[in-house]
Scaffold this motif. Structure first.
Motif, PDB file in Angstrom:
ATOM      1  N   PRO A 184       0.793  -1.235   0.000  1.00 31.44           N
ATOM      2  CA  PRO A 184       0.000   0.000   0.000  1.00 31.44           C
ATOM      3  C   PRO A 184       0.822   1.281   0.000  1.00 31.44           C
ATOM      4  N   CYS A 210       1.583   1.936  -3.685  1.00 28.78           N
ATOM      5  CA  CYS A 210       0.557   1.767  -4.725  1.00 28.78           C
ATOM      6  C   CYS A 210      -0.790   2.246  -4.192  1.00 28.78           C
ATOM      7  N   SER A 217      -3.480  -0.594  -4.056  1.00 31.48           N
ATOM      8  CA  SER A 217      -3.258  -1.496  -2.919  1.00 31.48           C
ATOM      9  C   SER A 217      -3.730  -0.856  -1.622  1.00 31.48           C
ATOM     10  N   SER A 254       1.512 -13.249  -2.660  1.00 29.62           N
ATOM     11  CA  SER A 254       0.806 -11.988  -2.441  1.00 29.62           C
ATOM     12  C   SER A 254       0.116 -11.935  -1.085  1.00 29.62           C
ATOM     13  N   THR A 294       1.401  -9.413   1.437  1.00 36.40           N
ATOM     14  CA  THR A 294       1.019  -8.002   1.325  1.00 36.40           C
ATOM     15  C   THR A 294      -0.306  -7.725   2.015  1.00 36.40           C
ATOM     16  N   HIS A 295      -1.028  -8.786   2.367  1.00 34.21           N
ATOM     17  CA  HIS A 295      -2.356  -8.629   2.968  1.00 34.21           C
ATOM     18  C   HIS A 295      -2.437  -9.479   4.237  1.00 34.21           C
TER      19      HIS A 295
END
Length: 380
Positions: free
Chosen positions: A291, A294, A297, A342, A345-346
């Motif tokens: 985030p 981006c 994101s 990914s 990232t979360h």
């Protein structure tokens, strides 16, 4: 004696199966013997014979009949190609003829209803083409290719020209206003355009200004009719993440506003929520940089937090989110662990899923406990 009983039982089963096959075969033969005249009748009705607002419901009925015939052809197999080869060219030509622009001053009710019917039939054709790409690729069907080309050139979010409400001029014979229900028909006309655009954007470059058009559609359509727009955005987002990043953020944010506005209507909320989650939490979006680097994101991270908060009162919300993330991070056909990268990232979603998992109702927990207790080994 036992062997005799077994033989009798097997014989009865074989007889039942043979009887069922005979009945099924007779029904198939009966249905497909009238399939061609039924198709011709429906195409003729959809091609210009429906001209009042009451005919709109008949249009939906006719399209349901066509879908049932196609599904039956899929199930049987041997009739599938012949059904589509007869139906698709005729219906495509009919839709193209109806959707060609005609200047009318003032607009007539019959002509506008026919345009709406033609757009609904075109949307149905595009949906079938997406479901059966091998049988219905535009390159193998010139009539469908011509219709697809027309749809790709047509302006987005066209509105039906509202006719006059004068019953004598419009030739209406029923009592009361002729245009009752016009607003719903006009919204359906825009919705059907986006159902058609799903086929266009899945097989060619995105039309210019398509994101702005999608945001306009999200603004003008009733919230329960935005699913085709979300489906289009799901296809478009991976293609436009870099070239139109700021517009992608605006489109996702606006779509989330629409979803939240439906939270008090369960019948409409859950399908739209599912479509939104599939749009935002697809692999191409989840694989974007963190985030802090981006904008999209960051927007997705904020939406994930709000979804988790919403799940405090609507347990199914988080279940939908977990299901989509599991499908994205652990696809069944993945040959490596790259899709799972990914998840880092979360971590908020990942952590929430690991700690709590899908939330079950109390009766479901009780049933699960009973099943586990029943399956547990009995101590000696």
């Amino acid at each position: 004696m036992l062997s005799v009983c077994v033989c009798v039982s097997l014989s009865l089963r074989v007889s039942v199966c043979l009887c069922a096959d005979a009945v099924r075969g007779a029904l198939e033969q009966c249905v497909f013997s009238v399939a061609e005249p039924v198709q011709e009748y429906v195409v003729r009705r959809l091609g210009g014979e429906l001209c009042t607002l009451q005919d709109v419901e008949r249009c939906r009925l006719y399209l349901s009949v066509l879908r049932a015939l196609v599904q039956l052809g899929d199930a049987v197999g041997r009739h599938r190609v012949s059904l589509l080869q007869r139906l698709v060219p005729a219906l495509s030509r009919s839709c193209l003829r109806t959707l060609e622009p005609h200047e009318e001053q003032p607009p007539q009710l019959a002509a506008q209803v026919q345009r709406a019917v033609g757009q609904s039939a075109a949307a149905w054709l595009c949906e079938v083409a997406l479901e059966q790409p091998g049988q219905l690729h535009p390159d193998s069907c010139p009539a469908l290719a011509a219709l697809t080309a027309h749809l790709s050139r047509a302006p987005m979010n066209q509105m039906l020209a509202k006719p006059l409400a004068n019953t004598e001029q419009q030739g209406c014979v029923e009592e009361g206003p002729c245009l009752q229900g016009w607003g719903r028909l006009a919204a359906q006309f825009v919705q059907d355009q986006w159902s058609c655009l799903r086929l266009v954007v899945s097989r060619s470059a995105p039309p210019p200004g398509v994101l702005q058009g999608a945001m306009e559609a999200l603004s003008i359509l009733p919230s329960d009719q935005v699913l085709p727009v979300l489906s289009c955005l799901r296809t478009l987002l991976p293609q436009l993440l870099v070239s139109e990043a700021s517009l992608c953020v605006e489109a996702v944010t606006l779509a989330w506003t629409v979803v939240r506005g439906l939270s008090s209507s369960p019948h409409d909320f859950w399908p739209v929520l599912r479509g939104f989650i599939q749009l935002v939490f697809q692999q191409a979006v989840l694989e974007l940089p963190p985030p802090e680097h981006c904008q999209l994101s960051a927007a997705v991270a904020r939406i994930a937090v709000e979804l988790i908060e919403m799940s405090q009162t609507k347990a199914g919300v988080f279940n939908q989110l977990i299901q989509q993330c599991c499908d994205t991070w652990m696809p069944l056909d993945a040959g490596s662990d790259s899709a799972f990268a990914s998840a880092l990232t979360h971590l908020d979603i990942f952590t929430e899923a690991c700690l709590h998992g899908p939330v079950l109702r109390r009766d479901q927990r009780s049933a699960s406990a009973l099943i586990l207790a029943a399956d547990a080994p009995v101590p000696c």
